[in-house]
Design an enzyme around this catalytic site. Structure first.
Site, PDB file in Angstrom:
ATOM      1  N   HIS A  19       9.681  22.007 -11.054  1.00 60.69           N
ATOM      2  CA  HIS A  19       8.835  22.031 -12.259  1.00 60.69           C
ATOM      3  C   HIS A  19       7.349  21.943 -11.919  1.00 60.69           C
ATOM      4  CE1 HIS A  19      12.021  21.601 -15.387  1.00 60.69           C
ATOM      5  NE2 HIS A  19      12.708  21.268 -14.312  1.00 60.69           N
ATOM      6  N   ASP A  72      -1.081  22.291 -12.621  1.00 54.70           N
ATOM      7  CA  ASP A  72       0.095  21.977 -13.424  1.00 54.70           C
ATOM      8  C   ASP A  72       1.135  23.042 -13.137  1.00 54.70           C
ATOM      9  OD1 ASP A  72       1.551  20.532 -15.318  1.00 54.70           O
ATOM     10  OD2 ASP A  72      -0.161  20.405 -16.693  1.00 54.70           O
TER      11      ASP A  72
HETATM   12  C1  GDG Z   1       6.446  18.693 -15.912  1.00 56.70           C
HETATM   13  C2  GDG Z   1       5.396  19.526 -15.163  1.00 56.70           C
HETATM   14  C3  GDG Z   1       5.956  21.473 -16.615  1.00 56.70           C
HETATM   15  C4  GDG Z   1       3.528  14.375 -24.460  1.00 56.70           C
HETATM   16  N1  GDG Z   1       3.078  13.296 -25.144  1.00 56.70           N
HETATM   17  C5  GDG Z   1       4.025  13.000 -26.050  1.00 56.70           C
HETATM   18  C6  GDG Z   1       5.048  13.934 -25.924  1.00 56.70           C
HETATM   19  N2  GDG Z   1       4.727  14.770 -24.950  1.00 56.70           N
HETATM   20  C7  GDG Z   1       5.542  15.923 -24.545  1.00 56.70           C
HETATM   21  C8  GDG Z   1       4.838  17.222 -24.816  1.00 56.70           C
HETATM   22  C9  GDG Z   1       5.534  18.148 -23.822  1.00 56.70           C
HETATM   23  C10 GDG Z   1       5.877  17.205 -22.673  1.00 56.70           C
HETATM   24  O1  GDG Z   1       5.780  15.873 -23.173  1.00 56.70           O
HETATM   25  C11 GDG Z   1       4.871  17.316 -21.536  1.00 56.70           C
HETATM   26  O2  GDG Z   1       5.158  18.472 -20.819  1.00 56.70           O
HETATM   27  P1  GDG Z   1       4.096  19.126 -19.838  1.00 56.70           P
HETATM   28  O3  GDG Z   1       4.655  20.428 -19.405  1.00 56.70           O
HETATM   29  O4  GDG Z   1       2.796  19.262 -20.539  1.00 56.70           O
HETATM   30  O5  GDG Z   1       3.879  18.113 -18.621  1.00 56.70           O
HETATM   31  P2  GDG Z   1       4.771  17.189 -17.618  1.00 56.70           P
HETATM   32  O6  GDG Z   1       5.314  16.007 -18.318  1.00 56.70           O
HETATM   33  O7  GDG Z   1       3.874  16.883 -16.473  1.00 56.70           O
HETATM   34  O8  GDG Z   1       6.003  18.118 -17.147  1.00 56.70           O
HETATM   35  C12 GDG Z   1       4.824  20.607 -16.074  1.00 56.70           C
HETATM   36  C13 GDG Z   1       7.079  20.624 -17.198  1.00 56.70           C
HETATM   37  O9  GDG Z   1       7.508  19.618 -16.284  1.00 56.70           O
HETATM   38  C14 GDG Z   1       8.292  21.478 -17.576  1.00 56.70           C
HETATM   39  O10 GDG Z   1       8.697  22.280 -16.501  1.00 56.70           O
HETATM   40  O11 GDG Z   1       5.447  22.309 -17.634  1.00 56.70           O
HETATM   41  O12 GDG Z   1       3.892  21.419 -15.370  1.00 56.70           O
HETATM   42  O13 GDG Z   1       4.342  18.693 -14.664  1.00 56.70           O
HETATM   43  O14 GDG Z   1       6.741  18.658 -24.335  1.00 56.70           O
HETATM   44  O15 GDG Z   1       5.026  17.588 -26.156  1.00 56.70           O
HETATM   45  N3  GDG Z   1       6.166  13.930 -26.694  1.00 56.70           N
HETATM   46  C15 GDG Z   1       6.251  12.958 -27.631  1.00 56.70           C
HETATM   47  N4  GDG Z   1       5.268  11.999 -27.805  1.00 56.70           N
HETATM   48  C16 GDG Z   1       4.133  12.010 -27.043  1.00 56.70           C
HETATM   49  O16 GDG Z   1       3.250  11.162 -27.245  1.00 56.70           O
HETATM   50  N5  GDG Z   1       7.318  12.919 -28.433  1.00 56.70           N
END
Ligand code: GDG
Length: 457
Positions: free
Chosen positions: A155, A363
């Site tokens: 990821h 990212d």
């Molecule tokens: C890894 C990789 C890759 C965030 N704050 C809250 C919340 N979130 C949710 C968002 C989103 C998820 O968390 C974050 O996903 P990201 O992709 O932005 O980042 P990582 O956590 O670092 O994920 C990344 C991912 O895996 C998938 O392959 O894209 O690059 O680092 O869905 O909405 N959700 C809730 N409350 C929050 O306060 N419910």
């Protein structure tokens, strides 16, 4: 049809009927619900007894978890996985630390996962492993006699070879990764960096088909599978009247312009540089004072690791300083919310925001960028400002792309977003939506599974 076995560091807490999970969990859950299957991972608990927990079933899905000991947690999770691998995979080599004992702990825990999982595996199972915590799992399963197809989806980014080689155990890690049958990456840049390492430093030879490479006496297939979001689900959640209430109330309080960011509190997400860019935007655009609010939602993560405690302290200080410099009695420019919100609160907030700042230093993909686009009203969409170093930028090139190290550039992009004409906003939004509908979460899952089976062409 073969059964799907998913392995990830943590098993998402799932309830019957739940349809609200983000990214990985949503994609994996769909696949498991359709085919039935097994999900294996760490329970999130630390205990002395290492017996697997009793099986839990939710519909057609069986969940199996194990606890970790304190030493395992410290060496594997806090140590090598999040103290060494995470920063280096995100090009933050100055923040990485390395201890051989922690690397051994990482390998040991991958072995523990394999030991607990092996008796559960049936001959025709398809094993899909997720992420940087489990680079050594396939090798450990093979050592136990498991001969099933095993794939890994990473990821995070995979960095340029010279960056990866700053990890003293890099050669063992690469050899371990090559015990998988399929290695999946978010972008072509990541895949190419991996191949580059294997060819230049491990005598690998690329083969003519399937983006595979012959190395260590076997053939490893590689592929690019950008993870997506459920576009229609996100928009539906953003629009549901009951979900919208809080967002509408907030909009009334916030006057004209809401700029939103949502990130786990992590140094890879570029929050410090983003705060600085917003400060510069305020300094450069006095006409916007009193009218624009930047809301940063940043739920703490990995808070028992020093580098994470440090970034949290820094951001609290910066938020206070910026507000101290610009706030008026009736206006606070920066709202820094250091907690998480339910997904049904978050999606309507996306829909209300005139701009979303997604500016990671690196990212793998970044799902917030995709969720923001999916949540917009197509008639009056907001503007996505996106780091060129997020995997998502490869697909969402109709966003305002910025360099997260360029504070002045980001400040200008904020002003450009806030003054962008409706037609341009609609065109950009439409272009991004089209790509996201093609590269859906279903496609991510189906292509990976088909390639792992070997009938993906
Ligand atoms: C890894 C990789 C890759 C965030 N704050 C809250 C919340 N979130 C949710 C968002 C989103 C998820 O968390 C974050 O996903 P990201 O992709 O932005 O980042 P990582 O956590 O670092 O994920 C990344 C991912 O895996 C998938 O392959 O894209 O690059 O680092 O869905 O909405 N959700 C809730 N409350 C929050 O306060 N419910």
């Amino acid at each position: 049809m073969s059964r799907l076995v998913v392995v990830s560091n943590r098993v998402a807490p799932i309830q019957e009927g739940e349809a609200t999970a983000g990214g990985l969990a949503a994609g994996v859950l769909d696949a498991l619900k359709q085919k039935g299957g097994l999900w294996f991972g760490w329970s999130g608990e630390i205990s002395a007894g290492l017996e697997p927990k009793p099986e839990r079933t939710v519909g057609p899905i069986s969940l199996f978890t194990i606890d970790l000991s304190r030493q395992d947690y410290d060496e594997f999770y806090r140590g090598f996985a999040n103290g060494t691998l995470w920063p280096v995979l995100h090009y933050q080599i100055g923040l990485g630390r390395f201890e051989w004992a922690e690397f051994e702990g990482y390998r040991r825990v991958n072995g523990l996962f394999a030991a607990a999982l092996t008796p559960l595996i049936r001959p025709d199972d398809l094993i899909w492993v997720h992420d940087y915590h489990l680079l050594c799992l396939a090798g450990a399963l093979r050592a136990n006699g498991v001969s099933n197809r095993i794939g890994l989806f990473l990821h995070t980014p995979f960095p340029a070879p010279d960056v990866f080689m700053t990890i003293p155990s890099h050669a063992s890690l690469i050899q371990a990764m090559c015990a998988y049958d399929l290695l999946g990456f978010q972008t072509e840049t990541d895949r190419t960096a991996f191949i580059d390492y294997v060819v230049r430093h491990a005598n690998g030879v690329p083969t003519a088909i399937d983006d595979a490479v012959a190395v260590f006496g076997r053939v490893v297939r590689t592929g690019v599978y950008p993870i997506g979001v459920h576009v229609e689900d996100v928009r539906a959640q953003a629009e549901t009247p009951i979900n919208r209430r809080q967002a509408t109330r907030m909009r009334a309080n916030l006057l004209e312009g809401l700029i939103l960011s949502v990130d786990r509190l992590d140094y890879s997400k570029g929050l410090r540089q983003r705060f600085a860019a917003f400060e510069r935007f305020l300094a450069d655009n006095p006409a916007r004072h009193g009218l624009v609010t930047f809301m940063q939602i940043a739920p703490p993560s990995r808070s028992d690791i020093e580098t994470y405690q440090r970034i949290r302290r820094e951001l609290e200080g910066e938020a206070g300083r910026i507000n101290g410099r610009f706030a008026e009695v009736d206006w606070v420019p920066l709202r820094y919310l250091n907690r998480s919100f339910p997904r049904n609160v978050l999606m309507p907030l996306y829909a209300e925001a005139q701009a979303c700042l997604v500016t990671p230093l690196r990212d793998g993909m970044n799902l917030v960028a995709k969720e923001y686009v999916a949540a917009q009203d197509p008639e009056d969409p907001g503007v996505l400002i996106l780091s060129e170093f997020a995997g998502a930028a490869r697909e969402l090139d109709a966003a305002l792309l910025i360099n997260p190290y360029d504070e002045a550039g980001m400040a200008q992009a904020i002003e450009q977003a806030l003054s962008m004409p409706l037609e341009e906003r609609q065109d950009r939004h439409q272009a991004m939506l089209t790509v996201m509908r093609t590269n859906s979460l279903e496609r991510w899952r189906d292509r990976f599974e088909a390639d792992l089976v070997g009938d993906g062409g």
